[in-house]
Design an enzyme around this catalytic site. Structure first.
Site, PDB file in Angstrom:
ATOM      1  CG  HIS A 221      53.671  54.567  10.814  1.00 35.48           C
ATOM      2  ND1 HIS A 221      54.670  54.708   9.868  1.00 35.48           N
ATOM      3  CD2 HIS A 221      52.504  54.666  10.123  1.00 35.48           C
ATOM      4  CE1 HIS A 221      54.131  54.873   8.680  1.00 35.48           C
ATOM      5  NE2 HIS A 221      52.804  54.854   8.805  1.00 35.48           N
ATOM      6  CD  GLU A 222      49.286  53.307  11.422  1.00 31.48           C
ATOM      7  OE1 GLU A 222      48.492  54.100  10.891  1.00 31.48           O
ATOM      8  OE2 GLU A 222      50.125  52.655  10.768  1.00 31.48           O
TER       9      GLU A 222
ATOM     10  CG  MET B  48      43.616  52.534   7.962  1.00 29.86           C
ATOM     11  SD  MET B  48      44.636  53.243   6.634  1.00 29.86           S
ATOM     12  CE  MET B  48      43.770  54.778   6.333  1.00 29.86           C
ATOM     13  CD  GLU B  49      46.897  56.491   7.639  1.00 30.59           C
ATOM     14  OE1 GLU B  49      47.087  57.080   6.572  1.00 30.59           O
ATOM     15  OE2 GLU B  49      47.262  55.315   7.841  1.00 30.59           O
TER      16      GLU B  49
ATOM     17  N   GLY C   3      49.934  46.584   8.327  1.00 29.91           N
ATOM     18  CA  GLY C   3      50.345  46.606   9.717  1.00 29.91           C
ATOM     19  C   GLY C   3      49.339  47.332  10.583  1.00 29.91           C
TER      20      GLY C   3
END
Length: 864
Positions: A305-306, A273-274, A271
């Site tokens: 979320h990220e 990537m941080e 979905g």
């Protein structure tokens, strides 16, 4: 390949030998389409006289220089590791190499846009793939600073963790194209897996946000040129600002990096990537056609979320991958909390219950389930642990932990954790110590029961009621499966619901308490009138499956659509799904429950999940003798629902897509064809390009359209999305020749990118006549070992899971899988796990079919 699978013991030994100071990475992206130049200089300390290795997956190593000594590349490099003998107390290593571009969504991925033939690059390094771009000590606890210098075509944009510098033009190609150099400033101390490079003629929209410490932080949102017309950058900026405000206040810590870019990139496996300050996001979140509200909410949760990871994961990082669950679970929990408390997505806990928890419960009932705090022996273990335990169960248990210690106490502990451990590596115990201090709760026992054991408990009410309906005693009974017998402590609420004068189920009483052991008495409920419905785990605080008592089940079945709130209704939906999936109730009863109530559902994500579970039930759980008739009737009902709900509504779009998926009769396929050519209209429905492709796939799978029709549609939409949709449709053509060609492309040749391969796999398995798949059952088992050996993890997993002959739902498939698993060598842990999960799906389906068959012809009416 020897050395590609780093073990925890190797990582621990290396961390005891060395400390890393800095990397200088010089990349040349102008050397053609196969490889790029990668020169890395690493400065690190070591125990004098010791030896170790650095990770570097390369096409060629040209030179290795250690402390001024030239090492023979052929002697010290095997294409995966470079051996470093005779280290000094302070060391400088320079590796000059060529590294391969990838088309698998791993390492430095290269993509060519079919619209304008422009090249786009991006990195994906989690778990072990920064070594595909530069030489690196590839483990999270060896943090360092990173200085990237990049040579690329001058018309590109180049983005990394540090702010993008002004490029300096250096030369021109023979064809007149200019080259420039971008020299980035050093990053803060980071783990290598959150470094990033995104390069190509991306376009961007810019904004800014003021951090809690007064800094003005630049914001950027990026996408390919051909997608910019669809990019809703202002929505992304709004969510980002709301996230900044919420997280900085909750964490007591300003945003830790200089800028925050979000880049929508093609052919992404996850979905998002941080990457620190340079988050990459699935390009499917750039909406070029009308999408469901569920997809819009999912994008919002992903953005939050990220952003949460910038603190939990990037600023403070796990020491080793056994704490991967905490990294992901924390971000997942905080993203939903932020959505509910500081954005317009106030129903996110309903989505969490419907989407995340259902995933967790499914994963936790597989034979491969594992404790949240899993033993991670090596990188292969990590790759298969990006699962429903790591993300969804972990986040569910964190929510339970918040309820257990108290929300204010939880955040107080988190704030102290960040204050103590910024820019460092930690372990779970570091966080638990702070939570214990803040809450006064002893978390040792809680941690052992929740984090070190697997399996999901089931909670059910036990009522003793007198003749006038007064509750004499009320108990909550907890059970566990024999394989994982732990009975856990739960903090939960019991809700009482009654039908009001308008026929709505309203909560009339809520009791919050601690539950522990096999039976917990709830004396506070004694003396109250029995309600129409009792809901254990009201508000969904606990992680547990819930069963309804018979009277409550009757109320829920008759009045599912009448709940005033979406969350309690979702908990009842989940309970009904559990019962069907576990073979406790006939599958056709669940089908009827969905079709009778889903049109009244108000939450888009719940509709999405129910329709997805409806598809699973029709494909796998309905008894074979009833499957075709039930599928036809379900498609007809979905068409009726699409016609009856408000035109242009979210529900209408979802019902049309579900109808197209299940259409199989001449009449149903004619309706699909009419929608595509415009001779059939539904009020308010816009048949845009993405919906057109779903209708095309339906007609192809139903035998009503062939390759000519696919080609004609692709001519209208020769984009990356169109090519993926065409690949799915082509593989879905229901002829032996088309299936053979798809198999050859996916399995034999293996030249497709990750995105095209995923689409082809989905199309291959899309059949109305399952006999088309029978010739490939044995071929699958023959091919899988070689696939796992020769392909990267991402591509191999697509095939091992996606092409498994689950639609041949027979005991023969189970038995063949058992024989395959028994013959696997001990080193094949990742493949064994995937095959065990494949097998479990078929075995579960057979049990559910037996239950459905035993119910006889009237099973569907049981839930009306």
């Amino acid at each position: 390949m020897p050395g590609i699978n780093l073990t925890r013991d190797e990582a621990r030994e290396r961390a005891q030998l060395i400390t890393v100071d800095s990397y200088e990475v010089d990349l040349d992206l102008t050397r053609g389409s196969e490889v790029f130049g990668s020169t890395t200089t690493v400065k690190f300390g070591a125990k004098p006289g010791s030896s170790t290795f650095i990770d570097a997956i390369t096409a060629a190593v040209h030179s290795v220089t250690l402390n001024g000594r030239t090492l023979d590349p052929g002697a010290v490099s095997d294409g995966v590791r470079i051996q470093l003998p005779g280290l000094a107390e302070q060391n400088e290593l320079t590796v000059v190499a060529d590294a391969p571009y990838m088309n698998t969504g791993e390492g430095l991925h290269r993509f060519v846009d079919p619209v304008d033939n422009e090249v786009y690059l991006y990195t994906q390094f989690e778990v072990p793939d920064s070594r595909r771009m530069f030489a690196v000590f590839e483990q999270p606890d060896l943090k360092a600073t990173f200085t990237f210098t990049v040579t690329a075509p001058s018309h590109w944009d180049v983005v990394s963790n540090s702010p993008t510098p002004v490029p300096v033009e250096t030369s021109r190609d023979p064809d007149g194209g200019a080259r420039s150099v971008w020299a980035f400033a050093p990053t803060p101390r980071l783990s290598s897996y959150v470094t990033a490079l995104i390069a190509g003629p991306y376009q961007s929209v810019r904004s800014e946000v003021t951090s809690s410490d007064g800094r003005v932080v630049p914001l950027g949102v990026f996408a390919r040129k051909s997608l910019m017309q669809y990019l809703d950058a202002q929505n992304i900026f709004e969510l980002t600002r709301q996230g900044f405000e919420f997280f900085e206040a909750q964490f007591g810590c300003p945003y830790p990096f200089e800028k925050y870019d979000q880049l929508f990139v093609p052919e992404f496996n996850a979905g998002a990537m941080e990457n620190a300050g340079a988050v990459t996001i699935l390009e499917g979140y750039v909406f070029r056609s009308k999408v469901t509200d569920a997809q819009v909410e999912r994008r919002a949760i992903t953005v939050l979320h990220e952003l949460a990871h910038m603190w939990f994961g990037d600023l403070v990082t796990m020491r080793w991958w056994n704490d991967l669950w905490l990294n992901e679970s924390f971000a997942e929990y905080m993203s939903h909390l932020a959505a509910v408390e500081n954005t317009s997505f106030t129903g996110a806990w309903t989505t969490f219950a419907s989407v995340e928890k259902s995933w967790a419960y499914k994963q936790d009932q597989l034979p491969t389930t594992h404790p949240i705090f899993a033993e991670i022996k090596d990188l292969q273990d990590v790759e298969v642990n990006f699962d429903g335990i790591t993300y969804a169960k972990g986040a569910s248990v964190l929510r339970q932990l918040v309820a257990w210690v108290g929300p204010e106490q939880f955040m107080a502990g988190v704030r102290e954790y960040f204050a103590k451990h910024s820019w460092q590596n930690t372990e779970l115990q570091d966080l638990m110590v702070e939570l214990e201090k803040a809450s006064g709760r002893d978390l040792d026992s809680w941690g052992r029961q929740w984090l070190e054991t697997a399996g999901v408990n089931t909670l059910a009410p036990e009522l003793d009621v007198d003749a006038d309906g007064t509750i004499r005693t009320f108990n909550i009974v907890q059970t566990a499966v024999p394989e994982w017998p732990t009975l856990r402590p739960h903090r939960l609420a019991v809700g009482f619901y009654n039908l009001d004068g308008a026929g709505k189920l309203q909560r009339v009483h809520r009791e919050e308490l601690d539950v522990d052991g096999e039976r917990t008495e709830v004396p506070a409920l004694a003396g109250l009138q029995r309600p129409d419905l009792v809901l254990v785990n009201d508000d969904d605080l606990a992680y547990a499956k819930v069963r309804l008592d018979p009277a409550s089940l009757a109320t829920a079945t008759a009045h599912l659509r009448d709940f005033a709130g979406s969350l309690p209704r979702t908990l009842v939906w989940n309970s009904a799904w559990d019962a069907a999936r576990d073979g406790e109730a006939p599958a056709r009863g669940y089908v009827e429950l969905v079709l009778a109530n889903v049109a009244a559902e108000t939450d888009s994500s719940v509709i999405l999940v129910q329709l997805r579970q409806l598809a699973t039930t029709l494909n796998f759980y309905v008894a074979e003798e009833y499957r075709e008739a039930t599928a036809v009737a379900a498609a007809d009902r979905l068409w009726e629902l699409a016609s009856d709900v408000p035109g242009g509504s979210d529900a209408q779009l979802q019902f049309v897509k579900a109808f197209a998926l299940h259409a199989r009769t001449d009449a149903e396929l004619s309706a699909v064809a009419g929608l595509l050519d415009g001779t059939v209209e539904l009020s308010g429905l816009t048949v845009d390009q993405d919906l057109r492709w779903e209708l095309v796939a339906s007609l192809v799978a139903g035998g009503r359209m062939g390759q000519d029709g696919i080609d004609a549609e692709l001519a209208k939409d020769n984009t990356a999305s169109g090519q993926n949709a065409a690949a799915l449709a082509k593989a879905a053509i229901p002829t032996p020749e088309a299936k053979a060609a798809a198999w050859d492309s996916i399995v034999v040749k293996g030249e497709l990118s990750n995105a095209l391969q995923g689409s082809a796999v989905a199309g291959f398995m899309r059949v109305l006549d399952r006999t088309l798949l029978e010739p490939y059952a044995e071929k699958y088992f023959e091919a899988v070992p070689g696939i796992v050996e020769s392909r990267t993890h991402a591509l191999a997993q697509q095939i091992v899971v996606g092409l498994y002959p689950a639609l041949l739902t027979t005991q023969e498939t189970v038995d063949r899988t058992d024989g395959f698993i028994a013959a696997l060598p001990p080193a094949s842990a990742a493949l064994r796990r995937m095959m065990l999960e494949n097998r479990d799906g078929v075995a579960r389906a057979l049990r559910a079919r037996d239950t459905d068959a035993a119910a006889g012809p009237d099973a569907a009416g049981a839930r009306r």
